[in-house]
Design an enzyme around this catalytic site. Sequence first.
Site, short mmCIF file in Angstrom:
data_model
loop_
_atom_site.label_atom_id
_atom_site.label_comp_id
_atom_site.label_asym_id
_atom_site.label_seq_id
_atom_site.Cartn_x
_atom_site.Cartn_y
_atom_site.Cartn_z
N LYS A 59 0.84 -1.21 0.00
CA LYS A 59 0.00 0.00 0.00
C LYS A 59 0.87 1.25 0.00
O LYS A 59 0.58 2.21 -0.73
CB LYS A 59 -0.91 0.01 1.23
CG LYS A 59 -2.02 -1.03 1.16
CD LYS A 59 -2.89 -0.95 2.42
CE LYS A 59 -3.96 -2.04 2.42
NZ LYS A 59 -4.76 -2.02 3.66
N HIS A 96 0.64 -6.74 17.87
CA HIS A 96 -0.41 -7.77 17.89
C HIS A 96 -1.00 -7.88 19.28
O HIS A 96 -0.33 -7.70 20.29
CB HIS A 96 0.10 -9.13 17.40
CG HIS A 96 1.57 -9.36 17.53
ND1 HIS A 96 2.21 -9.51 18.73
CD2 HIS A 96 2.52 -9.47 16.58
CE1 HIS A 96 3.49 -9.71 18.51
NE2 HIS A 96 3.72 -9.68 17.22
C1 LIG Z 1 8.61 -2.83 21.93
C2 LIG Z 1 7.67 -3.35 23.03
C3 LIG Z 1 7.21 -2.15 23.87
C4 LIG Z 1 6.46 -4.05 22.38
O1 LIG Z 1 5.72 -4.65 23.38
P1 LIG Z 1 4.23 -5.25 23.27
O2 LIG Z 1 3.22 -4.18 23.41
O3 LIG Z 1 4.22 -6.36 24.22
O4 LIG Z 1 4.15 -5.92 21.84
P2 LIG Z 1 3.26 -5.60 20.54
O5 LIG Z 1 2.39 -6.77 20.29
O6 LIG Z 1 2.61 -4.27 20.54
O7 LIG Z 1 4.38 -5.55 19.42
C5 LIG Z 1 5.16 -6.65 19.13
C6 LIG Z 1 5.99 -6.27 17.96
O8 LIG Z 1 6.72 -5.08 18.30
C7 LIG Z 1 7.89 -5.05 17.51
N1 LIG Z 1 9.00 -4.73 18.40
C8 LIG Z 1 9.60 -5.52 19.31
N2 LIG Z 1 10.60 -4.85 19.91
C9 LIG Z 1 10.62 -3.61 19.38
C10 LIG Z 1 11.44 -2.47 19.58
N3 LIG Z 1 12.45 -2.48 20.45
N4 LIG Z 1 11.19 -1.35 18.87
C11 LIG Z 1 10.20 -1.34 17.96
N5 LIG Z 1 9.38 -2.40 17.71
C12 LIG Z 1 9.60 -3.51 18.41
C13 LIG Z 1 8.05 -6.42 16.86
O9 LIG Z 1 7.74 -6.30 15.49
C14 LIG Z 1 7.04 -7.28 17.56
O10 LIG Z 1 6.46 -8.26 16.77
P3 LIG Z 1 7.30 -9.48 16.14
O11 LIG Z 1 8.28 -9.91 17.18
O12 LIG Z 1 6.27 -10.50 15.81
O13 LIG Z 1 7.97 -8.89 14.92
C15 LIG Z 1 8.42 -4.34 23.95
O14 LIG Z 1 8.81 -5.46 23.17
C16 LIG Z 1 9.64 -3.72 24.61
O15 LIG Z 1 9.54 -2.97 25.56
N6 LIG Z 1 10.81 -4.05 24.14
C17 LIG Z 1 12.01 -3.48 24.69
C18 LIG Z 1 13.07 -3.73 23.71
C19 LIG Z 1 14.30 -3.04 24.16
O16 LIG Z 1 14.29 -1.89 24.56
N7 LIG Z 1 15.35 -3.77 24.08
C20 LIG Z 1 16.60 -3.26 24.39
C21 LIG Z 1 17.54 -4.41 24.53
S1 LIG Z 1 18.75 -4.34 23.28
#
Ligand SMILES: CC(C)(COP(=O)(O)OP(=O)(O)OC[C@H]1O[C@@H](n2cnc3c(N)ncnc32)[C@H](O)[C@@H]1OP(=O)(O)O)[C@@H](O)C(=O)NCCC(=O)NCCS
Length: 109
Positions: A59, A96
């Site tokens: 899209k 998701h």
């Molecule tokens: C990003 C985050 C807030 C998403 O949490 P959530 O609400 O439980 O998950 P959602 O269902 O909304 O989203 C999941 C998707 O977010 C995406 N995602 C995961 N980590 C992410 C990040 N750090 N930044 C952006 N997107 C992220 C992925 O695409 C994931 O799906 P996939 O694994 O199937 O590809 C959570 O994973 C988080 O706090 N991560 C921290 C990561 C981080 O800071 N790591 C540092 C260590 S190096």
Amino acid sequence: MKGIGVDIIDLERLDVENLNFVKHILTEKEYLIFVNMKSQKRQREFLGGRFAGKEAYMKANHIGIGDISFHDIEILNDKSGAPYLHDSHAHISISHENKYAIAFVVVEK
Ligand SMILES: CC(C)(COP(=O)(O)OP(=O)(O)OC[C@H]1O[C@@H](n2cnc3c(N)ncnc32)[C@H](O)[C@@H]1OP(=O)(O)O)[C@@H](O)C(=O)NCCC(=O)NCCS
């Protein structure tokens, strides 16, 4: 090309046990990640996120299934878990929750 795309997927409609279907959507690298996932719930989220992400990418680029194959679009995750596309001019975000996966794509050039 500049554009924005969004797509939402009903996870319950995805047949994650039909590996021919799964292979149709996922690239080889994505498929390897999928088959090594611990639960079917996680597989469903992953597949739904990729499906939504690829349709959102189409899209954002103003193209459709006839113009590009699902295998031409690859969505992997970096060390922090953030998803990224094969196309460095495109940015993606995936989420998701329960029944649904949603993805947004922005193309900047
Ligand atoms: C990003 C985050 C807030 C998403 O949490 P959530 O609400 O439980 O998950 P959602 O269902 O909304 O989203 C999941 C998707 O977010 C995406 N995602 C995961 N980590 C992410 C990040 N750090 N930044 C952006 N997107 C992220 C992925 O695409 C994931 O799906 P996939 O694994 O199937 O590809 C959570 O994973 C988080 O706090 N991560 C921290 C990561 C981080 O800071 N790591 C540092 C260590 S190096």
